[in-house]
Design an enzyme around this catalytic site. Structure first.
Site, PDB file in Angstrom:
ATOM      1  CB  THR A 215      -0.782  -7.103 -33.400  1.00 22.71           C
ATOM      2  OG1 THR A 215      -0.632  -8.499 -33.590  1.00 22.71           O
ATOM      3  CG2 THR A 215      -0.917  -6.429 -34.748  1.00 22.71           C
ATOM      4  NE  ARG A 243      -2.226 -17.285 -37.503  1.00 18.13           N
ATOM      5  CZ  ARG A 243      -2.331 -16.074 -36.964  1.00 18.13           C
ATOM      6  NH1 ARG A 243      -1.308 -15.260 -36.927  1.00 18.13           N
ATOM      7  NH2 ARG A 243      -3.473 -15.661 -36.462  1.00 18.13           N
ATOM      8  CB  VAL A 244      -0.165 -15.637 -43.269  1.00 22.27           C
ATOM      9  CG1 VAL A 244      -0.437 -14.162 -43.493  1.00 22.27           C
ATOM     10  CG2 VAL A 244       1.223 -16.000 -43.802  1.00 22.27           C
ATOM     11  N   GLY A 245      -1.507 -14.444 -40.386  1.00 21.24           N
ATOM     12  CA  GLY A 245      -2.713 -13.931 -39.732  1.00 21.24           C
ATOM     13  C   GLY A 245      -3.385 -12.834 -40.541  1.00 21.24           C
ATOM     14  CG  ASP A 246      -5.660 -10.040 -38.256  1.00 17.70           C
ATOM     15  OD1 ASP A 246      -4.620 -10.498 -37.739  1.00 17.70           O
ATOM     16  OD2 ASP A 246      -6.380  -9.213 -37.675  1.00 17.70           O
ATOM     17  N   GLY A 267      -5.726  -8.815 -32.473  1.00 15.31           N
ATOM     18  CA  GLY A 267      -6.464  -9.891 -31.811  1.00 15.31           C
ATOM     19  C   GLY A 267      -6.465 -11.134 -32.683  1.00 15.31           C
ATOM     20  N   GLY A 269      -6.551 -13.245 -35.413  1.00 15.25           N
ATOM     21  CA  GLY A 269      -6.561 -12.889 -36.830  1.00 15.25           C
ATOM     22  C   GLY A 269      -7.529 -13.687 -37.679  1.00 15.25           C
TER      23      GLY A 269
END
Ligand code: ASP
Length: 365
Positions: A215, A243-246, A267, A269
């Site tokens: 990232t 899936r969606v992360g931070d 890192g 998320g």
């Protein structure tokens, strides 16, 4: 002191104190009262390590430096948020950067799904996209969401339709290299399915077992108190589709406010979303903590609240997260949960040029 005699919270506190002591002895750090701070020399940026790779080990990589480009743009008068996005584009366009844009490692079905966010700390506006397919520069789409819609976060098919309406071109984001690693991953999943490893395919890529973190976060300060940032990613490799992360979650992967500062994270998320990491860091700076202290506090919260299944035998989190921050006055810093010797440094650029610096580690190596 024997760690067995400490409960987990005390242990983390002790580790944090050790980290701060170690940090105070590094040449880049000076003490202000009871705080530790490093100050940018004029307009500057802090970012994940990959935003400054002047001597890439992979000869195919460009000698890019996204933080340098971002600072050049601010010197030319661009806003911090726009400057961060231009820097991020360099890495989104690089097919050998496996954590963003073109060449980002795909989800479990071999499809690259991108997340990105931008935030303008002056106007207090933000834009983000999640699970966006086929668009190489999701950060540019995020800035369009911010400037050209009444919304903040757009995802999936709707985000792709919006991007195409604005003229973004669809691209196959899988490269021959990332496709090969995905196929290797799929073939090693089980001995009971029908996928076999390619005998001609050479050694198994280390990314199969340990997906690299790639990232890109860039936080920018223009030397006059204006801040902004961008976070862009292909997310965790082999994630479940959708899936969606931070990274696109404002307050987790990114938060910017001229009245306090700007921060972001890379890192795992899920663990960052649970503590609203970037917002936590900015609020700590608003309350008077230095960027290093604020970032360390966010790391400590992850360690304090991490669920048992994600802990190592010694009680520490079996995951890693990095935090990056610049205060409204141009002090900067960063933290990491577990020190990653040689790998955890973050990128900085200001009037002294671009470089890597060591974050404060909650758990030193
Ligand atoms: N934070 C990203 C995510 O969870 C992953 C990363 O930083 O590598 O999607």
């Amino acid at each position: 002191m024997n760690n067995k005699n400490l409960d987990r919270r005390q242990f983390i506190g002790a580790a944090a104190a050790t980290s701060l002591a170690a940090c105070a002895s590094t040449p880049h750090v000076f003490a202000i009262g009871n705080k530790f701070a490093r100050k940018l020399d004029g307009p500057g940026a802090v970012a994940s390590h990959n935003a400054h790779n002047p001597t890439p080990s992979n000869p195919k990589q460009k000698g890019y430096s996204a933080v340098t480009v971002a600072v050049e743009r601010m010197r030319a008068g661009d806003k911090p948020v726009d400057s961060a996005v231009v820097g991020a584009h360099l890495l989104e366009d690089d097919p050998y950067e496996t954590g963003v844009g073109l060449g980002g490692l795909p989800n479990a079905e071999g499809i690259v799904e991108l997340d990105a966010s931008v935030m303008d700390g002056t106007e207090h506006r933000a834009g983000a996209v999640g699970a966006l397919q086929n668009i190489q520069n999701p950060a540019a789409v995020a800035i369009a969401v911010m400037r050209r819609t009444n919304h903040l976060l757009m995802v999936g098919a709707g985000a792709l339709k919006f991007a195409k309406e604005l003229g973004f071109k669809e691209t196959d984001l899988l490269t021959p290299e990332s496709r090969k690693v995905w196929l290797q991953w799929r073939a090693t999943l089980s001995t009971k399915d029908n996928y076999l490893e390619d005998e001609e395919g050479g050694p198994i890529s280390p990314a199969v077992k340990m997906p690299p973190l790639g990232t890109v976060h860039i936080s920018c300060w223009d030397g006059k108190g204006r801040v902004g940032g961008c976070t862009t990613t292909s997310g965790l490799a082999w994630k479940i589709p959708g899936r969606v992360g931070d990274s696109p979650i404002i307050g987790a992967g990114l938060f910017s406010d001229d009245n306090a500062g700007t921060a972001g994270s890379t890192g795992r998320g899920e663990s960052n979303i649970l503590i609203a990491g970037a917002h936590t860091v900015v609020e700590m700076m608003r309350a008077g903590k230095s960027p290093d202290e604020a970032c360390l506090e966010a790391a400590k919260r992850v360690a304090d609240t991490c669920e048992p299944r994600l802990r190592r035998k010694d009680g520490t989190p079996d995951l890693n997260l990095s935090f990056y921050a610049i205060s409204k006055d141009g002090e900067y810093g960063g933290s990491i949960i577990h020190d990653a010797p040689g790998g955890g440094d973050y990128a900085v650029c200001d009037g002294k040029g671009a470089r890597h610096e060591k974050p404060v580690a909650l758990f030193p190596a």
